[in-house]
Write a protein that holds these residues in place. Sequence first.
Motif, mmCIF file in Angstrom:
data_model
loop_
_atom_site.group_PDB
_atom_site.id
_atom_site.type_symbol
_atom_site.label_atom_id
_atom_site.label_comp_id
_atom_site.label_asym_id
_atom_site.label_seq_id
_atom_site.Cartn_x
_atom_site.Cartn_y
_atom_site.Cartn_z
ATOM 1 N N HIS A 4 0.817 -1.215 0.000
ATOM 2 C CA HIS A 4 0.000 0.000 0.000
ATOM 3 C C HIS A 4 0.848 1.262 0.000
ATOM 4 N N ASP A 5 1.969 1.230 0.697
ATOM 5 C CA ASP A 5 2.838 2.396 0.775
ATOM 6 C C ASP A 5 3.382 2.762 -0.612
ATOM 7 N N ARG A 6 3.848 1.759 -1.349
ATOM 8 C CA ARG A 6 4.370 1.990 -2.701
ATOM 9 C C ARG A 6 3.267 2.494 -3.628
ATOM 10 N N LEU A 7 2.075 1.893 -3.530
ATOM 11 C CA LEU A 7 0.955 2.319 -4.365
ATOM 12 C C LEU A 7 0.545 3.761 -4.066
ATOM 13 N N LEU A 36 8.600 20.564 -11.119
ATOM 14 C CA LEU A 36 8.516 19.448 -10.165
ATOM 15 C C LEU A 36 9.659 18.466 -10.344
ATOM 16 N N LYS A 37 10.294 18.141 -9.231
ATOM 17 C CA LYS A 37 11.354 17.136 -9.237
ATOM 18 C C LYS A 37 11.154 16.251 -8.015
ATOM 19 N N PHE A 38 10.818 14.983 -8.251
ATOM 20 C CA PHE A 38 10.625 14.039 -7.159
ATOM 21 C C PHE A 38 11.996 13.563 -6.702
ATOM 22 N N LEU A 39 12.284 13.761 -5.430
ATOM 23 C CA LEU A 39 13.587 13.397 -4.886
ATOM 24 C C LEU A 39 13.631 11.923 -4.520
ATOM 25 N N ASP A 40 14.836 11.381 -4.563
ATOM 26 C CA ASP A 40 15.022 9.987 -4.168
ATOM 27 C C ASP A 40 14.610 9.792 -2.721
ATOM 28 N N LYS A 41 14.478 8.570 -2.370
ATOM 29 C CA LYS A 41 14.097 8.180 -1.024
ATOM 30 C C LYS A 41 14.918 8.930 0.026
ATOM 31 N N ASP A 46 17.292 7.251 13.436
ATOM 32 C CA ASP A 46 17.079 7.692 14.804
ATOM 33 C C ASP A 46 18.075 6.914 15.658
ATOM 34 N N VAL A 47 19.201 7.554 15.960
ATOM 35 C CA VAL A 47 20.266 6.860 16.676
ATOM 36 C C VAL A 47 19.862 6.515 18.102
ATOM 37 N N THR A 48 18.946 7.274 18.676
ATOM 38 C CA THR A 48 18.538 6.990 20.059
ATOM 39 C C THR A 48 17.692 5.726 20.153
ATOM 40 N N ALA A 49 16.924 5.435 19.122
ATOM 41 C CA ALA A 49 16.057 4.245 19.137
ATOM 42 C C ALA A 49 16.549 3.155 18.197
ATOM 43 N N SER A 50 17.663 3.386 17.529
ATOM 44 C CA SER A 50 18.212 2.436 16.548
ATOM 45 C C SER A 50 17.172 2.053 15.494
ATOM 46 N N GLU A 51 16.462 3.055 14.993
ATOM 47 C CA GLU A 51 15.436 2.823 13.978
ATOM 48 C C GLU A 51 15.704 3.707 12.770
ATOM 49 N N GLN A 52 15.142 3.291 11.644
ATOM 50 C CA GLN A 52 15.226 4.066 10.418
ATOM 51 C C GLN A 52 13.829 4.462 9.992
ATOM 52 N N TYR A 53 13.706 5.697 9.500
ATOM 53 C CA TYR A 53 12.439 6.190 8.985
ATOM 54 C C TYR A 53 12.656 6.659 7.559
ATOM 55 N N GLU A 54 11.643 6.455 6.741
ATOM 56 C CA GLU A 54 11.726 6.862 5.343
ATOM 57 C C GLU A 54 10.559 7.787 5.023
ATOM 58 N N ALA A 55 10.866 8.983 4.538
ATOM 59 C CA ALA A 55 9.820 9.914 4.121
ATOM 60 C C ALA A 55 9.140 9.342 2.883
ATOM 61 N N ASP A 56 7.814 9.412 2.843
ATOM 62 C CA ASP A 56 7.083 8.808 1.733
ATOM 63 C C ASP A 56 7.345 9.494 0.403
ATOM 64 N N LEU A 57 7.150 10.795 0.350
ATOM 65 C CA LEU A 57 7.295 11.502 -0.920
ATOM 66 C C LEU A 57 7.837 12.900 -0.650
ATOM 67 N N PHE A 92 10.439 17.146 8.981
ATOM 68 C CA PHE A 92 10.582 18.540 8.574
ATOM 69 C C PHE A 92 11.981 19.060 8.914
ATOM 70 N N ALA A 93 12.399 18.861 10.145
ATOM 71 C CA ALA A 93 13.689 19.375 10.602
ATOM 72 C C ALA A 93 14.844 18.763 9.823
ATOM 73 N N ARG A 94 14.770 17.483 9.559
ATOM 74 C CA ARG A 94 15.863 16.819 8.830
ATOM 75 C C ARG A 94 15.898 17.256 7.368
ATOM 76 N N LEU A 95 14.728 17.418 6.756
ATOM 77 C CA LEU A 95 14.697 17.897 5.365
ATOM 78 C C LEU A 95 15.222 19.330 5.272
ATOM 79 N N PHE A 96 14.805 20.174 6.211
ATOM 80 C CA PHE A 96 15.272 21.562 6.224
ATOM 81 C C PHE A 96 16.774 21.621 6.445
ATOM 82 N N GLU A 97 17.269 20.809 7.346
ATOM 83 C CA GLU A 97 18.708 20.784 7.626
ATOM 84 C C GLU A 97 19.500 20.332 6.400
ATOM 85 N N LYS A 98 19.019 19.320 5.702
ATOM 86 C CA LYS A 98 19.744 18.771 4.553
ATOM 87 C C LYS A 98 19.710 19.697 3.339
ATOM 88 N N TYR A 99 18.534 20.276 3.041
ATOM 89 C CA TYR A 99 18.374 21.039 1.799
ATOM 90 C C TYR A 99 18.391 22.554 1.987
#
Length: 159
Positions: A4-7, A36-41, A46-57, A92-99
């Motif tokens: 469903h996420d990919r769709l 419009l330019k769709f950015l890669d994944k 999250d180093v505190t929880a040892s988890e990874q998150y992926e922004a959808d779009l 939001f914070a990570r996208l703003f920091e990166k770009y």
Amino acid sequence: MIDHDRLFKELIATFFIKFLELFFSHVIAYLEPESLKFLDKEVFNDVTASEQYEADLVVQIRFREQKTFFLMHIENQSYPQADFGRRMFRYFARLFEKYALPVYPIVVFSYDALRTPKKNIYRMKFPDKNVLEFNYGVVQLNQLKVKWARVVKINIYYS
């Protein structure tokens, strides 16, 4: 099993301008559709929880009649999650920091349960002051007057 996420990502990416016209028509007035330019994944650790998150779009868009750009982050949330606003702020914070670009955040709540209107804000405050008030756009499909699947079919048909 259906991904469903990919769709969701494919549907929004394919009909991005139609999506904005339907739910955020005021944004159309200040973006340049041809830019419009769709950015890669975008993956965040999250180093505190040892988890990874992926922004959808994440889409990079130029402001109309300007040389500057902004990002639009669209997140699909298919299940209730405690403290979801905090997650949106983190993206939001990570996208703003990166770009180093303004970020327009949107969430699409696509689950049927919990039909009460969802929050569109994340706050951090102390007894004597508000430190942060972060707002994001919300499309809550189970709050639409018509069945959302029908809205999608109608907009696909007329595009």
